[in-house]
Design an enzyme around this catalytic site. Structure first.
Site, short mmCIF file in Angstrom:
data_model
loop_
_atom_site.label_atom_id
_atom_site.label_comp_id
_atom_site.label_asym_id
_atom_site.label_seq_id
_atom_site.Cartn_x
_atom_site.Cartn_y
_atom_site.Cartn_z
N GLY A 47 0.83 -1.19 0.00
CA GLY A 47 0.00 0.00 0.00
C GLY A 47 0.87 1.24 0.00
N GLN A 52 2.86 10.01 1.26
CA GLN A 52 4.16 9.32 1.21
C GLN A 52 4.97 9.66 -0.04
OE1 GLN A 52 2.36 5.24 2.19
NE2 GLN A 52 4.42 5.12 2.99
N CYS A 91 6.09 -0.19 6.75
CA CYS A 91 5.70 0.96 5.93
C CYS A 91 6.87 1.34 5.04
CB CYS A 91 5.33 2.12 6.85
SG CYS A 91 4.82 3.60 5.99
N LEU A 92 6.58 1.67 3.79
CA LEU A 92 7.66 2.05 2.86
C LEU A 92 8.38 3.32 3.32
CD1 LEU A 92 6.00 1.30 -0.61
CD2 LEU A 92 7.76 -0.03 0.55
N HIS A 133 -4.27 1.24 7.63
CA HIS A 133 -2.92 1.82 7.70
C HIS A 133 -2.79 3.00 6.72
CE1 HIS A 133 1.68 1.22 7.70
NE2 HIS A 133 1.46 2.07 6.73
N GLU A 134 -3.24 2.79 5.49
CA GLU A 134 -3.13 3.85 4.48
C GLU A 134 -4.05 5.02 4.82
OE1 GLU A 134 -0.62 3.58 2.72
OE2 GLU A 134 -0.38 1.43 3.03
N HIS A 137 -2.49 7.35 7.18
CA HIS A 137 -1.52 8.27 6.56
C HIS A 137 -2.19 9.59 6.15
CE1 HIS A 137 2.34 6.26 6.24
NE2 HIS A 137 1.80 5.16 5.74
NI NI Z 1 2.65 3.27 5.50
#
Ligand code: NI
Length: 160
Positions: A47, A52, A91-92, A133-134, A137
């Site tokens: 995701g 991000q 998380c990226l 999670h997304e 963000h």
């Molecule tokens: Ni993330």
């Protein structure tokens, strides 16, 4: 399509609240395409949310490798939740760290697709985790904020 730079953990951008998309312009379509490419480029990505990649808009993409394939969410809203589950998240934007987080077991989410059509989706398991999670963000919340007992796990060196 193009790869976008991923904003890292300490960047204050990740703490901002993203604004709704009022009109789905070619720029938003390009953003969606680039976000998918950027997410897939790193094969651990399931995701990615617009903040991000430095864009404070309520947009995210998800692909947990199930039958849904790539899912795109514009102006998402989680409208129902049920139960609880724990999952070890990463998380990226926060490479090398994971944490166990408590999320709803099942959710219903409402959003717009790239054509501006509203849709609803019910999700459970990893897909539910990922959508929550997304969605966090978009409100400046990171999974590390929600780590159970504040416990962060540090992965092996090759994660970077
Ligand atoms: Ni993330």
């Amino acid at each position: 399509m193009a790869l976008r730079n991923i904003v890292m953990e300490t960047d204050p951008l990740l703490r901002k609240t993203s604004r709704p998309v009022e009109e789905i312009t070619p720029r938003i379509i390009k953003l969606l395409d680039d976000m998918a490419e950027t997410m897939y480029y790193d094969n651990r990505g399931v995701g990615l949310a617009a903040p991000q990649v430095g864009v404070l808009r309520r947009v995210f993409v998800v692909d947990v490798g199930d039958d849904h394939g790539l899912l795109e969410f514009i102006n998402p809203e989680i409208i129902e939740t049920e139960g609880e589950q724990e999952y070890q998240e990463g998380c990226l934007s926060i490479p090398g760290k994971t944490a166990k987080v408590k999320r709803p077991a099942k959710i219903k989410v409402k959003a717009q697709d790239r054509n501006g059509e509203e849709f609803e989706l019910e999700a459970e398991g990893l897909l539910a985790v990922c959508i929550c999670h997304e969605n966090d963000h978009l409100n400046g919340i990171l999974f590390t904020d929600k780590a159970i007992d504040g416990k962060i796990y540090y992965a092996e060196q090759d994660e970077e």
